[in-house]
Write a protein that holds these residues in place. Sequence first.
Motif, PDB file in Angstrom:
ATOM      1  N   VAL A 178      32.092  52.788  43.663  1.00 40.96           N
ATOM      2  CA  VAL A 178      31.491  52.087  44.798  1.00 40.96           C
ATOM      3  C   VAL A 178      32.134  52.408  46.144  1.00 40.96           C
ATOM      4  CG1 VAL A 178      30.586  50.158  43.468  1.00 40.96           C
ATOM      5  CG2 VAL A 178      32.901  50.037  44.355  1.00 40.96           C
ATOM      6  N   GLY A 179      32.611  53.606  46.339  1.00 37.26           N
ATOM      7  CA  GLY A 179      33.018  54.025  47.676  1.00 37.26           C
ATOM      8  C   GLY A 179      34.412  53.651  48.098  1.00 37.26           C
ATOM      9  N   GLY A 180      35.376  53.754  47.210  1.00 39.75           N
ATOM     10  CA  GLY A 180      36.751  53.487  47.585  1.00 39.75           C
ATOM     11  C   GLY A 180      37.227  54.398  48.700  1.00 39.75           C
ATOM     12  N   GLY A 181      36.721  55.610  48.729  1.00 35.22           N
ATOM     13  CA  GLY A 181      37.111  56.555  49.771  1.00 35.22           C
ATOM     14  C   GLY A 181      36.715  56.090  51.159  1.00 35.22           C
ATOM     15  N   THR A 182      35.601  55.403  51.260  1.00 34.22           N
ATOM     16  CA  THR A 182      35.175  54.867  52.552  1.00 34.22           C
ATOM     17  C   THR A 182      36.193  53.846  53.039  1.00 34.22           C
ATOM     18  OG1 THR A 182      32.857  55.240  52.040  1.00 34.22           O
ATOM     19  CG2 THR A 182      33.335  53.648  53.776  1.00 34.22           C
ATOM     20  N   LEU A 242      50.566  52.872  49.584  1.00 31.95           N
ATOM     21  CA  LEU A 242      50.499  52.754  48.128  1.00 31.95           C
ATOM     22  C   LEU A 242      49.505  51.673  47.710  1.00 31.95           C
ATOM     23  CD1 LEU A 242      51.733  53.767  45.452  1.00 31.95           C
ATOM     24  CD2 LEU A 242      53.415  51.940  45.669  1.00 31.95           C
ATOM     25  N   ILE A 243      49.529  50.541  48.395  1.00 28.79           N
ATOM     26  CA  ILE A 243      48.592  49.447  48.090  1.00 28.79           C
ATOM     27  C   ILE A 243      47.158  49.864  48.419  1.00 28.79           C
ATOM     28  CG2 ILE A 243      47.900  47.108  48.760  1.00 28.79           C
ATOM     29  CD1 ILE A 243      50.941  46.557  49.170  1.00 28.79           C
ATOM     30  N   ALA A 244      46.968  50.514  49.572  1.00 37.80           N
ATOM     31  CA  ALA A 244      45.631  50.989  49.955  1.00 37.80           C
ATOM     32  C   ALA A 244      45.120  51.993  48.937  1.00 37.80           C
ATOM     33  CB  ALA A 244      45.657  51.611  51.346  1.00 37.80           C
ATOM     34  N   GLY A 245      45.982  52.900  48.480  1.00 44.64           N
ATOM     35  CA  GLY A 245      45.584  53.870  47.461  1.00 44.64           C
ATOM     36  C   GLY A 245      45.211  53.206  46.152  1.00 44.64           C
ATOM     37  N   LEU A 246      45.974  52.206  45.741  1.00 40.44           N
ATOM     38  CA  LEU A 246      45.673  51.487  44.494  1.00 40.44           C
ATOM     39  C   LEU A 246      44.331  50.765  44.583  1.00 40.44           C
ATOM     40  CD1 LEU A 246      46.520  50.466  41.679  1.00 40.44           C
ATOM     41  CD2 LEU A 246      47.643  48.556  42.836  1.00 40.44           C
ATOM     42  N   LEU A 247      44.136  50.022  45.661  1.00 38.31           N
ATOM     43  CA  LEU A 247      42.888  49.263  45.802  1.00 38.31           C
ATOM     44  C   LEU A 247      41.669  50.176  45.934  1.00 38.31           C
ATOM     45  CD1 LEU A 247      44.086  46.392  48.160  1.00 38.31           C
ATOM     46  CD2 LEU A 247      43.700  46.300  45.690  1.00 38.31           C
ATOM     47  N   ASN A 290      40.738  61.920  52.974  1.00 35.66           N
ATOM     48  CA  ASN A 290      39.743  61.244  52.147  1.00 35.66           C
ATOM     49  C   ASN A 290      39.061  62.229  51.192  1.00 35.66           C
ATOM     50  OD1 ASN A 290      38.093  58.990  51.356  1.00 35.66           O
ATOM     51  ND2 ASN A 290      36.460  59.905  52.551  1.00 35.66           N
ATOM     52  N   LEU A 291      38.742  63.412  51.677  1.00 32.59           N
ATOM     53  CA  LEU A 291      38.116  64.423  50.813  1.00 32.59           C
ATOM     54  C   LEU A 291      39.065  64.865  49.708  1.00 32.59           C
ATOM     55  CD1 LEU A 291      36.298  66.557  53.506  1.00 32.59           C
ATOM     56  CD2 LEU A 291      35.231  65.081  51.790  1.00 32.59           C
TER      57      LEU A 291
END
Length: 116
Positions: free
Chosen positions: A17-21, A3-8, A42-43
């Motif tokens: 700026v590439g949150g998916g990376t 959840l934290i990783a998804g939010l950030l 990621n996709l």
Amino acid sequence: MALIAGLLTGILSGFGVGGGTLLLIYLTTWAGMDQHLAQGINLLYFLPAAATALPSHIKNGYVDKSVALPAILAGLAGTAGAAWLATSLDVDLLRRLFGGYLLVIGFRELLRKKQG
């Protein structure tokens, strides 16, 4: 933690700026996910992230439509070929290529001169 990783990464995606990376790094490094599976997630993550951020960028004039269409068309062609290649590569090789890509981009950003 997911959840934290998804939010950030969502915040970074909103900035464009590439949150998916960074999500991919989280999924493979901390969540212990296989590179191929992480790339698929990621996709999928990118679709709603782009859909929520894009209207604001368009509204504020941050999308040059004369550049966007050719870039989108070329990107679609590149995506099809790269998706085929990525799914056929060995996971270890794919991780190394991704890590090398991150190093090159990171060093480039560190050494880039201030513009303006």
